[in-house]
Write a protein that holds these residues in place. Structure first.
Motif, PDB file in Angstrom:
ATOM      1  N   LEU A 232      -2.567  74.647  54.629  1.00  0.00           N
ATOM      2  CA  LEU A 232      -1.656  75.783  54.801  1.00  0.00           C
ATOM      3  C   LEU A 232      -2.269  77.058  54.229  1.00  0.00           C
ATOM      4  O   LEU A 232      -2.198  78.129  54.845  1.00  0.00           O
ATOM      5  CB  LEU A 232      -0.314  75.488  54.124  1.00  0.00           C
ATOM      6  N   CYS A 253      -0.655  84.232  64.547  1.00  0.00           N
ATOM      7  CA  CYS A 253       0.017  82.933  64.509  1.00  0.00           C
ATOM      8  C   CYS A 253      -0.802  81.887  65.265  1.00  0.00           C
ATOM      9  O   CYS A 253      -1.137  80.826  64.721  1.00  0.00           O
ATOM     10  CB  CYS A 253       1.412  83.065  65.106  1.00  0.00           C
ATOM     11  N   PHE A 258      -1.127  77.889  63.830  1.00  0.00           N
ATOM     12  CA  PHE A 258       0.307  77.586  63.748  1.00  0.00           C
ATOM     13  C   PHE A 258       0.844  77.366  65.160  1.00  0.00           C
ATOM     14  O   PHE A 258       0.621  78.185  66.058  1.00  0.00           O
ATOM     15  CB  PHE A 258       1.078  78.733  63.089  1.00  0.00           C
ATOM     16  N   ASP A 260       4.190  76.831  65.639  1.00  0.00           N
ATOM     17  CA  ASP A 260       5.576  77.283  65.623  1.00  0.00           C
ATOM     18  C   ASP A 260       5.654  78.676  64.996  1.00  0.00           C
ATOM     19  O   ASP A 260       5.286  78.863  63.838  1.00  0.00           O
ATOM     20  CB  ASP A 260       6.437  76.292  64.841  1.00  0.00           C
ATOM     21  N   TYR A 261       6.121  79.656  65.764  1.00  0.00           N
ATOM     22  CA  TYR A 261       6.150  81.053  65.326  1.00  0.00           C
ATOM     23  C   TYR A 261       7.056  81.239  64.109  1.00  0.00           C
ATOM     24  O   TYR A 261       6.697  81.926  63.149  1.00  0.00           O
ATOM     25  CB  TYR A 261       6.632  81.938  66.487  1.00  0.00           C
ATOM     26  N   SER A 262       8.221  80.622  64.139  1.00  0.00           N
ATOM     27  CA  SER A 262       9.164  80.768  63.023  1.00  0.00           C
ATOM     28  C   SER A 262       8.588  80.186  61.735  1.00  0.00           C
ATOM     29  O   SER A 262       8.754  80.755  60.653  1.00  0.00           O
ATOM     30  CB  SER A 262      10.494  80.075  63.357  1.00  0.00           C
ATOM     31  N   ASN A 263       7.915  79.048  61.867  1.00  0.00           N
ATOM     32  CA  ASN A 263       7.297  78.426  60.702  1.00  0.00           C
ATOM     33  C   ASN A 263       6.184  79.320  60.143  1.00  0.00           C
ATOM     34  O   ASN A 263       6.004  79.418  58.923  1.00  0.00           O
ATOM     35  CB  ASN A 263       6.722  77.058  61.087  1.00  0.00           C
ATOM     36  N   PHE A 264       5.444  79.974  61.036  1.00  0.00           N
ATOM     37  CA  PHE A 264       4.400  80.890  60.606  1.00  0.00           C
ATOM     38  C   PHE A 264       4.980  82.046  59.795  1.00  0.00           C
ATOM     39  O   PHE A 264       4.491  82.360  58.704  1.00  0.00           O
ATOM     40  CB  PHE A 264       3.640  81.434  61.822  1.00  0.00           C
ATOM     41  N   ARG A 266       7.810  82.235  58.209  1.00  0.00           N
ATOM     42  CA  ARG A 266       8.389  81.719  56.966  1.00  0.00           C
ATOM     43  C   ARG A 266       7.291  81.357  55.958  1.00  0.00           C
ATOM     44  O   ARG A 266       7.375  81.720  54.777  1.00  0.00           O
ATOM     45  CB  ARG A 266       9.252  80.499  57.274  1.00  0.00           C
ATOM     46  N   SER A 267       6.249  80.682  56.418  1.00  0.00           N
ATOM     47  CA  SER A 267       5.155  80.259  55.533  1.00  0.00           C
ATOM     48  C   SER A 267       4.371  81.457  55.016  1.00  0.00           C
ATOM     49  O   SER A 267       3.984  81.505  53.844  1.00  0.00           O
ATOM     50  CB  SER A 267       4.213  79.309  56.283  1.00  0.00           C
ATOM     51  N   LYS A 270       6.428  83.294  52.367  1.00  0.00           N
ATOM     52  CA  LYS A 270       6.509  82.517  51.132  1.00  0.00           C
ATOM     53  C   LYS A 270       5.207  82.610  50.346  1.00  0.00           C
ATOM     54  O   LYS A 270       5.207  82.691  49.111  1.00  0.00           O
ATOM     55  CB  LYS A 270       6.823  81.055  51.451  1.00  0.00           C
TER      56      LYS A 270
END
Length: 287
Positions: A232, A253, A258, A260-264, A266-267, A270
């Motif tokens: 990650l 992304c 990645f 998944d765009y939303s996961n990108f 969010r990650s 963070k």
């Protein structure tokens, strides 16, 4: 456009330069201190103690007088293996600050370009003492309130970086053994080469000819990171480079692996504290 000395002194990149000459007698990091990265260049002079320096896929056992450069974005950490006095100098400086201090005839980034392949040199006792003297002189004036301290600070800092360039240009390189376990280095290399793919323990196990459990345990033991954390981190760092190069958030992304765009989103937030869109805007506004 010409830049005045006053502009240099007031520039945020100059004010944000970090320089320390520290001696510790109780700094025991434990076996697995955290890896970290810097946005700027780091110059590190090892003076005394017992340490191991990890930089990306390599680990070096340093000796007194070893001077190394860590490039922006490189994952690194230093392990202090005992409580013997640990003395070191380090300077953290951005590319912007180095360009401001450079002249048309003298590029202070030169030594950092020389370090892309071999980033460690060994200083003679004379050169190490001179390096310490120059650093201490800069630190003393930068923390004083005497008349002219700002002008002298720029002068001493420039002299110190200029001396660093001369050392890396003139000092004969020697081979430093990489003591990172081969399995860990190979795992990191595999991740680098397959970052945009779906990296699974099964594929890794098949490629490296070790069980997935053994690879995971050894990687954690020698880096302090789980494979998931490491992958990650590498993906986020890759996306940052793409964004700084002007790529869109969508391109960053996909280009960093990645799916998944939303996961990108969010990650990334963070890990960095800001959204990729804001990161892109801030970095490109500085150009």
């Amino acid at each position: 456009m010409e830049i005045s000395l006053g502009d240099i002194i007031e520039n945020a990149a100059i004010r944000d330069i970090l320089c320390y000459h520290n001696v510790s007698t109780d700094l025991f990091t434990g076996p697995n201190p955290s890896y970290h990265r810097h946005d700027g260049y780091e110059i590190y002079l090892f003076i005394s103690g017992n340490t191991k320096m990890y930089v990306e896929q390599s680990c070096y056992e340093l000796t007194s007088g070893d001077c190394m450069v860590i490039l922006p974005g490189q994952l690194h950490r230093c392990i202090v293996t005992d409580t013997n006095p640990y003395e070191r100098i380090f300077i953290n400086i951005t590319e912007e600050a180095l360009r401001i201090l450079s002249s048309a005839a003298t590029d202070l980034l030169t030594c950092f370009h020389l370090c892309e392949e071999n980033h460690i040199i060994h200083l003679s006792a004379y050169d190490m003492e001179r390096y310490i003297t120059l650093t201490d002189r800069y630190l003393k004036i930068s923390h004083s309130s005497e008349y002219g301290n700002d002008l002298m600070g720029i002068y001493f800092l420039t002299e110190l970086i200029l001396f660093t360039n001369r050392l890396f240009g003139d000092t004969k390189r020697r081979r430093y053994d990489n003591v990172m376990p081969v399995l860990v280095s190979n795992t990191m290399q595999y991740v680098e080469e397959h970052l945009t793919e779906d990296i699974s323990l099964l594929k890794l196990s098949h490629c490296l000819n070790y069980s997935s459990k053994y690879i995971s345990v050894q990687f954690k033991r020698h880096t302090g990171l789980s494979l998931r954390e490491y992958i990650l981190d590498q993906k986020i760092e890759c996306s940052k480079r793409l964004l700084m190069a002007g790529g869109s958030v969508s391109d960053a992304c996909l280009g960093s692996g990645f799916s998944d765009y939303s996961n990108f989103i969010r990650s990334f937030k963070k890990k960095t504290g800001i959204s990729p869109g804001r990161f892109r805007k801030e970095k490109n506004s500085m150009k």
